[in-house]
Structure formats: structure tokens, C-alpha cells
Design an enzyme around this catalytic site. Structure first.
Site, PDB file in Angstrom:
ATOM      1  N   ALA A  65       0.826  -0.982   0.180  1.00  0.00           N
ATOM      2  CA  ALA A  65      -0.009   0.037  -0.121  1.00  0.00           C
ATOM      3  C   ALA A  65       0.863   1.417   0.215  1.00  0.00           C
ATOM      4  CB  ALA A  65      -0.805  -0.161   1.187  1.00  0.00           C
ATOM      5  N   GLY A 109       0.930  -5.093   0.947  1.00  0.00           N
ATOM      6  CA  GLY A 109      -0.318  -5.431   0.293  1.00  0.00           C
ATOM      7  C   GLY A 109      -0.219  -5.723  -1.188  1.00  0.00           C
ATOM      8  N   GLU A 112      -0.323  -9.382  -0.648  1.00  0.00           N
ATOM      9  CA  GLU A 112      -1.570  -9.962  -0.518  1.00  0.00           C
ATOM     10  C   GLU A 112      -2.351  -9.821  -1.789  1.00  0.00           C
ATOM     11  OE1 GLU A 112      -2.027  -6.661   2.567  1.00  0.00           O
ATOM     12  OE2 GLU A 112      -2.193  -8.177   4.007  1.00  0.00           O
ATOM     13  N   GLU A 132       4.541  -4.955   7.251  1.00  0.00           N
ATOM     14  CA  GLU A 132       3.720  -3.950   7.860  1.00  0.00           C
ATOM     15  C   GLU A 132       4.087  -3.848   9.405  1.00  0.00           C
ATOM     16  OE1 GLU A 132       2.581  -6.673   5.947  1.00  0.00           O
ATOM     17  OE2 GLU A 132       0.726  -5.817   4.733  1.00  0.00           O
TER      18      GLU A 132
HETATM   19  C1  HXC Z   1       5.085   4.497  -0.801  1.00  0.00           C
HETATM   20  C2  HXC Z   1       6.950   3.530  -1.823  1.00  0.00           C
HETATM   21  C3  HXC Z   1       6.700   2.381  -1.176  1.00  0.00           C
HETATM   22  C4  HXC Z   1       5.480   2.261  -0.536  1.00  0.00           C
HETATM   23  C5  HXC Z   1       8.656   2.144  -2.271  1.00  0.00           C
HETATM   24  N1  HXC Z   1       8.003   3.314  -2.468  1.00  0.00           N
HETATM   25  N2  HXC Z   1       7.641   1.471  -1.531  1.00  0.00           N
HETATM   26  N3  HXC Z   1       6.030   4.597  -1.499  1.00  0.00           N
HETATM   27  N4  HXC Z   1       4.562   3.238  -0.601  1.00  0.00           N
HETATM   28  N5  HXC Z   1       4.809   1.117  -0.151  1.00  0.00           N
HETATM   29  C6  HXC Z   1       8.930   4.333  -3.070  1.00  0.00           C
HETATM   30  C7  HXC Z   1      10.186   5.131  -2.173  1.00  0.00           C
HETATM   31  O1  HXC Z   1       9.681   5.872  -1.420  1.00  0.00           O
HETATM   32  C8  HXC Z   1      10.893   5.529  -3.178  1.00  0.00           C
HETATM   33  O2  HXC Z   1      10.366   6.852  -3.553  1.00  0.00           O
HETATM   34  C9  HXC Z   1      10.703   4.702  -4.544  1.00  0.00           C
HETATM   35  O3  HXC Z   1       9.720   3.997  -4.314  1.00  0.00           O
HETATM   36  C10 HXC Z   1      11.621   3.538  -4.636  1.00  0.00           C
HETATM   37  O4  HXC Z   1      11.703   3.152  -3.516  1.00  0.00           O
HETATM   38  P1  HXC Z   1      13.480   3.115  -2.654  1.00  0.00           P
HETATM   39  O5  HXC Z   1      12.988   2.442  -1.272  1.00  0.00           O
HETATM   40  O6  HXC Z   1      14.297   3.957  -2.976  1.00  0.00           O
HETATM   41  O7  HXC Z   1      14.009   1.472  -3.278  1.00  0.00           O
HETATM   42  P2  HXC Z   1      14.925   0.136  -2.714  1.00  0.00           P
HETATM   43  O8  HXC Z   1      16.060   1.019  -2.103  1.00  0.00           O
HETATM   44  O9  HXC Z   1      15.503  -0.608  -4.068  1.00  0.00           O
HETATM   45  O10 HXC Z   1      14.048  -0.413  -1.849  1.00  0.00           O
HETATM   46  C11 HXC Z   1      12.911  -1.112  -2.123  1.00  0.00           C
HETATM   47  C12 HXC Z   1      11.983  -1.819  -0.936  1.00  0.00           C
HETATM   48  C13 HXC Z   1      11.522  -0.324  -0.373  1.00  0.00           C
HETATM   49  C14 HXC Z   1      12.773  -2.591  -0.112  1.00  0.00           C
HETATM   50  C15 HXC Z   1      10.815  -2.311  -1.702  1.00  0.00           C
HETATM   51  O11 HXC Z   1      11.111   0.700  -1.248  1.00  0.00           O
HETATM   52  C16 HXC Z   1      10.699  -0.596   0.869  1.00  0.00           C
HETATM   53  O12 HXC Z   1      10.803  -1.251   1.925  1.00  0.00           O
HETATM   54  N6  HXC Z   1       9.269  -0.377   0.351  1.00  0.00           N
HETATM   55  C17 HXC Z   1       8.186  -0.388   1.332  1.00  0.00           C
HETATM   56  C18 HXC Z   1       7.853  -1.661   1.623  1.00  0.00           C
HETATM   57  C19 HXC Z   1       6.804  -1.818   2.726  1.00  0.00           C
HETATM   58  O13 HXC Z   1       6.826  -1.442   3.831  1.00  0.00           O
HETATM   59  N7  HXC Z   1       5.459  -2.267   2.373  1.00  0.00           N
HETATM   60  C20 HXC Z   1       4.239  -2.411   3.111  1.00  0.00           C
HETATM   61  C21 HXC Z   1       3.417  -1.319   3.048  1.00  0.00           C
HETATM   62  S1  HXC Z   1       2.074  -1.509   4.134  1.00  0.00           S
HETATM   63  P3  HXC Z   1      11.396   8.190  -3.895  1.00  0.00           P
HETATM   64  O14 HXC Z   1      10.346   9.239  -3.906  1.00  0.00           O
HETATM   65  O15 HXC Z   1      12.232   8.168  -2.519  1.00  0.00           O
HETATM   66  O16 HXC Z   1      12.431   7.664  -5.026  1.00  0.00           O
HETATM   67  C22 HXC Z   1       1.029  -2.229   3.239  1.00  0.00           C
HETATM   68  C23 HXC Z   1      -0.254  -2.421   4.070  1.00  0.00           C
HETATM   69  C24 HXC Z   1      -1.136  -3.328   3.296  1.00  0.00           C
HETATM   70  O17 HXC Z   1       1.275  -2.815   2.226  1.00  0.00           O
HETATM   71  C25 HXC Z   1      -2.455  -3.143   4.052  1.00  0.00           C
HETATM   72  C26 HXC Z   1      -3.614  -3.418   3.119  1.00  0.00           C
HETATM   73  C27 HXC Z   1      -5.046  -2.901   3.894  1.00  0.00           C
END
Ligand code: HXC
Length: 258
Positions: A65, A109, A112, A132
Site C-alpha cells: 500500500a 499489500g 496480499e 507491515e
Molecule cells: C510509497 C513507496 C513504497 C510504498 C517504495 N516506495 N515502496 N512509496 N509506498 N509502499 C517509493 C520509495 O519511497 C521511493 O520513492 C521509490 O518508491 C523507490 O523505493 P526505494 O526505497 O528507494 O527503493 P529500494 O531502496 O530499492 O528499496 C525497495 C524496497 C523499499 C525494499 C521495496 O522501497 C521498501 O521497503 N518499501 C516499503 C515496503 C513496505 O513496507 N510495504 C508495506 C506497506 S504497508 P522516492 O520518491 O524516494 O524515489 C502495506 C499494508 C497493506 O502494504 C495493508 C492492506 C490493507
């Protein structure tokens, strides 16, 4: 088709939906999920489509998400909007088979969403995780439920409580994904599986999918009864006459999906 965060292409009877929000690793913002719901509605309504493939980029199926969108939201915001099920459940309610072709990150997400498809074909580059917990929340679209059913309690707890990512090889070993293929061929492999499915009797395919899904929703006795009813119903189709007739005639069947 006018989508901002998706591309939809046809490959014969298969619709290929590609998540396309590269600047955020396909993070599932509201606009993207609305478009995905719309695209899945359209594939369901189109009789010429027999199966769907959902994919992302080589780097990310979807990184979850959108954290920037979620950060300011309060309990009341997410509760009243029923975030996030209302828009994300669409993949799990499609009647036509839908295959997730996952390369790179499928996190939160994103994992999921992949699990709400009927099967996952993973590239060697695929990484699955439920991070998460690292954000102070927990999975909210099946990450505690579909994952536990797919891989069992210990692996699900490991992923959900530690946020540890698993690679494609581990994902296949624990039964989260159906196949692992070289990264360069993951979309082709998924399209070819979807094309094969789309060539079979549509009513038989839909009944088979509905029956397997029952296994996750009911008791064994009820599931067996449901399967048997569907099995009997298949004998009413023209495709059953054609399929068995073709076998006995030693020719290829030509299903008309009736
Ligand atoms: C918003 C995101 C994002 C996310 C990545 N980006 N994931 N933006 N939401 N979930 C953005 C980063 O901010 C960054 O933007 C760009 O994408 C590239 O990501 P980087 O982090 O620079 O890339 P990298 O170093 O290669 O790392 C990749 C990664 C990391 C390991 C996937 O991005 C990461 O940990 N992302 C978050 C993963 C996460 O926590 N997902 C769960 C979300 S909660 P900029 O502008 O800086 O270039 C969820 C809840 C669902 O999903 C529940 C459903 C109800």
C-alpha cells in the site's frame, strides 16, 4: 484504455494487466486500486477473455500500500472508508482464473494482492514479505489469513511478526507459489498457462476454480458435496460431450464454452 497506473494488453483470449507506477515501485495508491478494480470488471464482462494475468515490473510486482497516502490517515478515516478491502477484494472475487506473475518485490499489500489471485508464478528475482509490522501496523488484506492458509502457522508467523522477506526458492518450497521460472520468462510463462486455461471449457474451468476455492472456506464434507454437485453439473455441458468425444475419436477437442 486511458489508465494512468496500469497497462492492459490482449494476448488472444488472455488479458495481461501490468501495474505501472514505476516511481513508487507500484505502491498501491488509491488511484491505482480504483483502476485495477475497473480493469478487472472489464475483463470479467468480456466474453472473449478466458483468463487474466496480473503482473508488475522487473523490479517490483508491488511494494505494498502507498505509505505516503496512509501516513496521515486516522482510525476513523480508514474505518469509515473500509480501507482497504472494498477496492482490493476485486482480484479475489473474479470468476475467471487470474494468475499473478511476480518479479521483484511483492511486499505488504503487494504480497496480499498476489495471494488473492488463483496462483502465483514467480520469477527467480521475486521477494515476498509482510513488512507491515516494521511500520507499526499489521497486514490488512489477507496477509494474516491467506498466508497462514497457504504456508501454515510457523512460516506465516515468521513472516508477519519479523517482517522477513523470503526469496522465490523459499516461496516455492513452502507452497506460496506454484512455479519459479527464469526472471526473463515469467510473463511468457504466465501467459502461456493462462492461454492453456482459456482454451479449456469455460464452464468447467469456472466450476473447478469455484470448487478449489471452497476448500478454503468450508468443511471437508461440505467441500466434497459442493465438488460433487459441480462435477455432476459438468455433465450437462456441450463441452463435456465434445471433450470426451474428442478423446475417443483420437482428435483434439474444440470447446465452445457451452
Ligand atoms: C510509497 C513507496 C513504497 C510504498 C517504495 N516506495 N515502496 N512509496 N509506498 N509502499 C517509493 C520509495 O519511497 C521511493 O520513492 C521509490 O518508491 C523507490 O523505493 P526505494 O526505497 O528507494 O527503493 P529500494 O531502496 O530499492 O528499496 C525497495 C524496497 C523499499 C525494499 C521495496 O522501497 C521498501 O521497503 N518499501 C516499503 C515496503 C513496505 O513496507 N510495504 C508495506 C506497506 S504497508 P522516492 O520518491 O524516494 O524515489 C502495506 C499494508 C497493506 O502494504 C495493508 C492492506 C490493507
Amino acid at each position: 484504455d486511458g489508465y494512468e497506473h496500469l497497462r492492459v494488453e490482449r494476448h488472444g483470449p488472455v488479458a495481461l494487466i501490468t501495474l505501472d507506477r514505476p516511481k513508487a515501485l507500484n505502491a498501491l495508491c488509491d488511484a491505482l486500486t480504483v483502476e485495477l478494480t475497473h480493469a478487472l470488471d472489464a475483463t470479467e464482462a468480456d466474453d472473449s477473455i478466458g483468463a487474466v494475468v496480473l503482473t508488475g515490473s522487473a523490479k517490483a510486482f508491488a511494494a505494498g500500500a502507498d505509505i505516503a497516502e496512509m501516513q496521515p490517515k486516522s482510525f476513523t478515516d480508514v474505518y469509515l472508508a473500509d480501507f482497504i478491502t472494498s477496492s482490493w477484494e476485486r482480484a479475489s472475487t473474479t470468476r475467471k482464473p487470474i494468475i499473478a506473475a511476480v518479479a521483484g518485490y511483492a511486499l505488504g499489500g503487494g504480497a496480499e494482492l498476489a495471494m488473492s489471485c488463483d496462483m502465483i508464478i514467480a520469477a527467480e528475482s521475486a521477494k515476498f514479505g509482510q513488512p507491515e509490522i516494521t511500520l507499526g501496523i499489521l497486514p490488512g488484506a489477507g496477509g494474516t489469513q491467506r498466508l497462514a492458509r497457504a504456508v501454515g502457522k510457523s512460516k506465516a508467523m515468521d513472516m508477519v511478526l519479523t517482517g522477513r522477506m523470503i526469496d522465490a526458492e523459499e516461496a516455492e518450497r513452502i507452497g506460496l507459489v506454484a512455479r519459479v521460472v527464469p526472471s526473463s520468462s515469467v510473463i511468457d510463462e504466465a501467459i502461456s498457462a493462462a492461454t492453456k486455461i482459456a482454451g479449456f471449457s469455460r464452464p468447467a474451468v469456472l466450476m473447478a476454480k469455484e470448487s478449489v476455492d471452497r476448500a478454503f472456506e468450508t468443511t471437508l464434507a461440505e467441500g466434497m458435496r459442493f465438488e460433487r454437485r459441480m462435477f455432476h453439473a459438468a455433465f450437462a455441458t456441450e463441452d463435456k460431450t465434445e471433450g470426451m468425444g474428442a478423446f475417443l475419436d483420437k482428435r483434439k477437442p474444440s470447446f465452445n464454452h457451452r
